[in-house]
Motif scaffolding. Structure first.
Motif, PDB file in Angstrom:
ATOM      1  N   SER A 112     -35.632  19.089 -33.674  1.00  0.00           N
ATOM      2  CA  SER A 112     -34.209  19.038 -34.270  1.00  0.00           C
ATOM      3  C   SER A 112     -33.047  19.968 -34.359  1.00  0.00           C
ATOM      4  CB  SER A 112     -34.130  19.609 -35.720  1.00  0.00           C
ATOM      5  OG  SER A 112     -34.815  20.322 -35.938  1.00  0.00           O
ATOM      6  N   VAL A 113     -31.598  19.378 -33.993  1.00  0.00           N
ATOM      7  CA  VAL A 113     -30.505  20.406 -33.953  1.00  0.00           C
ATOM      8  C   VAL A 113     -30.049  20.264 -34.708  1.00  0.00           C
ATOM      9  CG1 VAL A 113     -28.004  19.938 -33.045  1.00  0.00           C
ATOM     10  CG2 VAL A 113     -29.821  18.615 -31.792  1.00  0.00           C
ATOM     11  N   ASP A 114     -29.731  21.923 -35.477  1.00  0.00           N
ATOM     12  CA  ASP A 114     -29.062  22.356 -36.960  1.00  0.00           C
ATOM     13  C   ASP A 114     -28.206  22.519 -36.820  1.00  0.00           C
ATOM     14  OD1 ASP A 114     -32.031  24.801 -37.652  1.00  0.00           O
ATOM     15  OD2 ASP A 114     -32.067  22.671 -37.391  1.00  0.00           O
ATOM     16  N   ALA A 115     -27.108  23.633 -36.886  1.00  0.00           N
ATOM     17  CA  ALA A 115     -25.745  23.608 -36.731  1.00  0.00           C
ATOM     18  C   ALA A 115     -24.816  23.609 -35.321  1.00  0.00           C
ATOM     19  CB  ALA A 115     -25.049  24.672 -36.873  1.00  0.00           C
ATOM     20  N   MET A 116     -24.262  22.689 -35.891  1.00  0.00           N
ATOM     21  CA  MET A 116     -23.171  22.040 -33.857  1.00  0.00           C
ATOM     22  C   MET A 116     -21.686  22.848 -34.932  1.00  0.00           C
ATOM     23  SD  MET A 116     -24.629  18.530 -32.764  1.00  0.00           S
ATOM     24  CE  MET A 116     -24.470  18.653 -31.067  1.00  0.00           C
ATOM     25  N   ALA A 117     -21.417  22.967 -33.341  1.00  0.00           N
ATOM     26  CA  ALA A 117     -19.226  23.487 -33.512  1.00  0.00           C
ATOM     27  C   ALA A 117     -19.255  23.412 -32.130  1.00  0.00           C
ATOM     28  CB  ALA A 117     -20.051  25.034 -33.802  1.00  0.00           C
ATOM     29  N   TRP A 118     -17.858  23.638 -32.505  1.00  0.00           N
ATOM     30  CA  TRP A 118     -16.375  23.427 -30.748  1.00  0.00           C
ATOM     31  C   TRP A 118     -15.875  25.338 -30.977  1.00  0.00           C
ATOM     32  CZ3 TRP A 118     -16.934  20.519 -27.304  1.00  0.00           C
ATOM     33  CH2 TRP A 118     -17.303  19.284 -27.255  1.00  0.00           C
ATOM     34  N   TYR A 119     -15.974  25.746 -30.523  1.00  0.00           N
ATOM     35  CA  TYR A 119     -15.356  27.014 -29.935  1.00  0.00           C
ATOM     36  C   TYR A 119     -14.042  26.653 -28.678  1.00  0.00           C
ATOM     37  CZ  TYR A 119     -18.817  29.554 -32.283  1.00  0.00           C
ATOM     38  OH  TYR A 119     -19.849  30.531 -33.477  1.00  0.00           O
ATOM     39  N   ARG A 120     -13.325  27.725 -28.654  1.00  0.00           N
ATOM     40  CA  ARG A 120     -12.493  27.698 -27.876  1.00  0.00           C
ATOM     41  C   ARG A 120     -12.224  29.446 -27.164  1.00  0.00           C
ATOM     42  NH1 ARG A 120      -6.753  25.134 -30.919  1.00  0.00           N
ATOM     43  NH2 ARG A 120      -6.850  27.183 -32.142  1.00  0.00           N
ATOM     44  N   GLN A 121     -11.556  29.095 -26.159  1.00  0.00           N
ATOM     45  CA  GLN A 121     -11.512  30.687 -25.457  1.00  0.00           C
ATOM     46  C   GLN A 121      -9.922  30.254 -24.120  1.00  0.00           C
ATOM     47  OE1 GLN A 121     -14.400  32.691 -23.177  1.00  0.00           O
ATOM     48  NE2 GLN A 121     -13.330  34.206 -23.680  1.00  0.00           N
ATOM     49  N   ALA A 122      -9.104  30.298 -24.842  1.00  0.00           N
ATOM     50  CA  ALA A 122      -7.649  30.850 -23.985  1.00  0.00           C
ATOM     51  C   ALA A 122      -8.311  32.183 -22.818  1.00  0.00           C
ATOM     52  CB  ALA A 122      -6.276  30.945 -25.276  1.00  0.00           C
ATOM     53  N   PRO A 123      -7.139  32.040 -22.426  1.00  0.00           N
ATOM     54  CA  PRO A 123      -7.043  32.757 -21.184  1.00  0.00           C
ATOM     55  C   PRO A 123      -6.818  34.396 -21.610  1.00  0.00           C
ATOM     56  CG  PRO A 123      -6.227  31.145 -20.191  1.00  0.00           C
ATOM     57  CD  PRO A 123      -6.719  30.994 -21.780  1.00  0.00           C
ATOM     58  N   GLY A 124      -7.805  34.916 -21.417  1.00  0.00           N
ATOM     59  CA  GLY A 124      -7.288  37.105 -21.920  1.00  0.00           C
ATOM     60  C   GLY A 124      -7.162  36.768 -22.728  1.00  0.00           C
ATOM     61  N   LYS A 125      -8.098  35.827 -24.049  1.00  0.00           N
ATOM     62  CA  LYS A 125      -8.478  36.241 -25.444  1.00  0.00           C
ATOM     63  C   LYS A 125      -9.991  35.817 -25.776  1.00  0.00           C
ATOM     64  CE  LYS A 125      -3.821  34.369 -27.397  1.00  0.00           C
ATOM     65  NZ  LYS A 125      -3.635  33.425 -28.725  1.00  0.00           N
ATOM     66  N   GLU A 126     -10.668  35.793 -26.358  1.00  0.00           N
ATOM     67  CA  GLU A 126     -11.948  36.268 -27.330  1.00  0.00           C
ATOM     68  C   GLU A 126     -11.897  34.758 -27.325  1.00  0.00           C
ATOM     69  OE1 GLU A 126     -12.771  40.470 -28.793  1.00  0.00           O
ATOM     70  OE2 GLU A 126     -12.230  38.543 -29.808  1.00  0.00           O
ATOM     71  N   ARG A 127     -13.390  34.018 -26.943  1.00  0.00           N
ATOM     72  CA  ARG A 127     -13.747  33.199 -27.657  1.00  0.00           C
ATOM     73  C   ARG A 127     -14.029  33.217 -29.591  1.00  0.00           C
ATOM     74  NH1 ARG A 127     -19.088  30.042 -25.390  1.00  0.00           N
ATOM     75  NH2 ARG A 127     -17.441  30.672 -23.501  1.00  0.00           N
ATOM     76  N   GLU A 128     -12.761  31.631 -29.645  1.00  0.00           N
ATOM     77  CA  GLU A 128     -13.054  31.627 -31.119  1.00  0.00           C
ATOM     78  C   GLU A 128     -13.959  30.652 -31.527  1.00  0.00           C
ATOM     79  OE1 GLU A 128      -8.641  31.416 -32.459  1.00  0.00           O
ATOM     80  OE2 GLU A 128      -8.276  29.958 -31.431  1.00  0.00           O
ATOM     81  N   LEU A 129     -14.082  31.037 -33.164  1.00  0.00           N
ATOM     82  CA  LEU A 129     -14.637  29.380 -33.781  1.00  0.00           C
ATOM     83  C   LEU A 129     -13.399  28.124 -34.208  1.00  0.00           C
ATOM     84  CD1 LEU A 129     -16.957  27.663 -35.026  1.00  0.00           C
ATOM     85  CD2 LEU A 129     -16.018  28.642 -37.296  1.00  0.00           C
ATOM     86  N   VAL A 130     -13.833  27.154 -33.667  1.00  0.00           N
ATOM     87  CA  VAL A 130     -12.876  25.958 -34.237  1.00  0.00           C
ATOM     88  C   VAL A 130     -13.439  25.540 -35.073  1.00  0.00           C
ATOM     89  CG1 VAL A 130     -11.833  23.864 -33.238  1.00  0.00           C
ATOM     90  CG2 VAL A 130     -12.232  25.726 -31.686  1.00  0.00           C
ATOM     91  N   ALA A 131     -14.325  24.930 -35.551  1.00  0.00           N
ATOM     92  CA  ALA A 131     -14.837  24.119 -36.423  1.00  0.00           C
ATOM     93  C   ALA A 131     -16.595  23.898 -36.273  1.00  0.00           C
ATOM     94  CB  ALA A 131     -14.524  23.147 -36.349  1.00  0.00           C
ATOM     95  N   ARG A 132     -16.916  24.034 -36.985  1.00  0.00           N
ATOM     96  CA  ARG A 132     -18.581  24.283 -36.985  1.00  0.00           C
ATOM     97  C   ARG A 132     -18.969  22.422 -38.160  1.00  0.00           C
ATOM     98  NH1 ARG A 132     -19.762  30.173 -38.717  1.00  0.00           N
ATOM     99  NH2 ARG A 132     -18.784  30.459 -40.727  1.00  0.00           N
ATOM    100  N   ILE A 133     -20.201  22.310 -38.375  1.00  0.00           N
ATOM    101  CA  ILE A 133     -20.971  21.399 -39.447  1.00  0.00           C
ATOM    102  C   ILE A 133     -22.469  21.390 -39.023  1.00  0.00           C
ATOM    103  CG2 ILE A 133     -20.758  19.730 -37.523  1.00  0.00           C
ATOM    104  CD1 ILE A 133     -20.205  17.262 -39.300  1.00  0.00           C
ATOM    105  N   THR A 134     -23.280  21.485 -40.689  1.00  0.00           N
ATOM    106  CA  THR A 134     -24.042  21.418 -41.260  1.00  0.00           C
ATOM    107  C   THR A 134     -25.239  19.938 -39.798  1.00  0.00           C
ATOM    108  OG1 THR A 134     -24.170  21.310 -43.356  1.00  0.00           O
ATOM    109  CG2 THR A 134     -23.997  23.459 -42.887  1.00  0.00           C
ATOM    110  N   ARG A 135     -26.151  19.949 -40.151  1.00  0.00           N
ATOM    111  CA  ARG A 135     -26.668  19.313 -40.242  1.00  0.00           C
ATOM    112  C   ARG A 135     -26.948  17.702 -41.442  1.00  0.00           C
ATOM    113  NH1 ARG A 135     -30.708  17.211 -37.068  1.00  0.00           N
ATOM    114  NH2 ARG A 135     -32.551  15.161 -38.209  1.00  0.00           N
ATOM    115  N   ARG A 136     -26.007  18.287 -42.347  1.00  0.00           N
ATOM    116  CA  ARG A 136     -26.033  17.405 -43.518  1.00  0.00           C
ATOM    117  C   ARG A 136     -25.002  17.381 -43.975  1.00  0.00           C
ATOM    118  NH1 ARG A 136     -29.804  20.194 -49.147  1.00  0.00           N
ATOM    119  NH2 ARG A 136     -31.614  20.091 -48.165  1.00  0.00           N
TER     120      ARG A 136
END
Length: 120
Positions: free
Chosen positions: A30-54
């Protein structure tokens, strides 16, 4: 073995749209939470959006009203629709999924990243 494969990045002018897709494959119970993160040069990875299985989703304040995350549980895919893109959205975008294998072990998985570049 589980893989996340992303597609859909590229170069777009400010105000344009892109659609990122990510498909999970392999030994998946099963696949539980899914999400997209992004990382720009010189910056930390940040959460863009996430979605639960429901299907409960949340979006970062910086993308609310412009980006929409969705998923298809039958296909183990997650999509990020990005509209009204800005140069500040330029980054490598990474797909994330919490996946339970057939031994019922839950692990975090990441895609290889896809580049989104927004020109002004």
């Amino acid at each position: 073995q589980v893989q996340l494969v992303e597609s859909g990045g590229g170069l777009v002018q400010a105000g344009g749209s892109l659609r990122l897709s990510c498909a999970a494959s392999g030994s998946i119970f099963s696949v539980d939470a899914m999400a997209w993160y992004r990382q720009a040069p010189g910056k930390e990875r940040e959460l863009v959006a996430r979605i639960t299985r429901r299907g409960v989703s949340e979006h970062a304040d910086s993308v609310k009203g412009r980006f929409t995350i969705s998923r298809d549980n039958a296909k183990n895919t997650v999509v990020l629709q990005m509209n009204s893109l800005k140069p500040g959205d330029t980054a490598a975008y990474y797909c994330y999924a919490a996946i339970k294998d057939w031994n019922f072990v839950l692990r975090d998985y990441w895609g290889q990243g896809t580049q989104v570049t927004v020109s002004s």
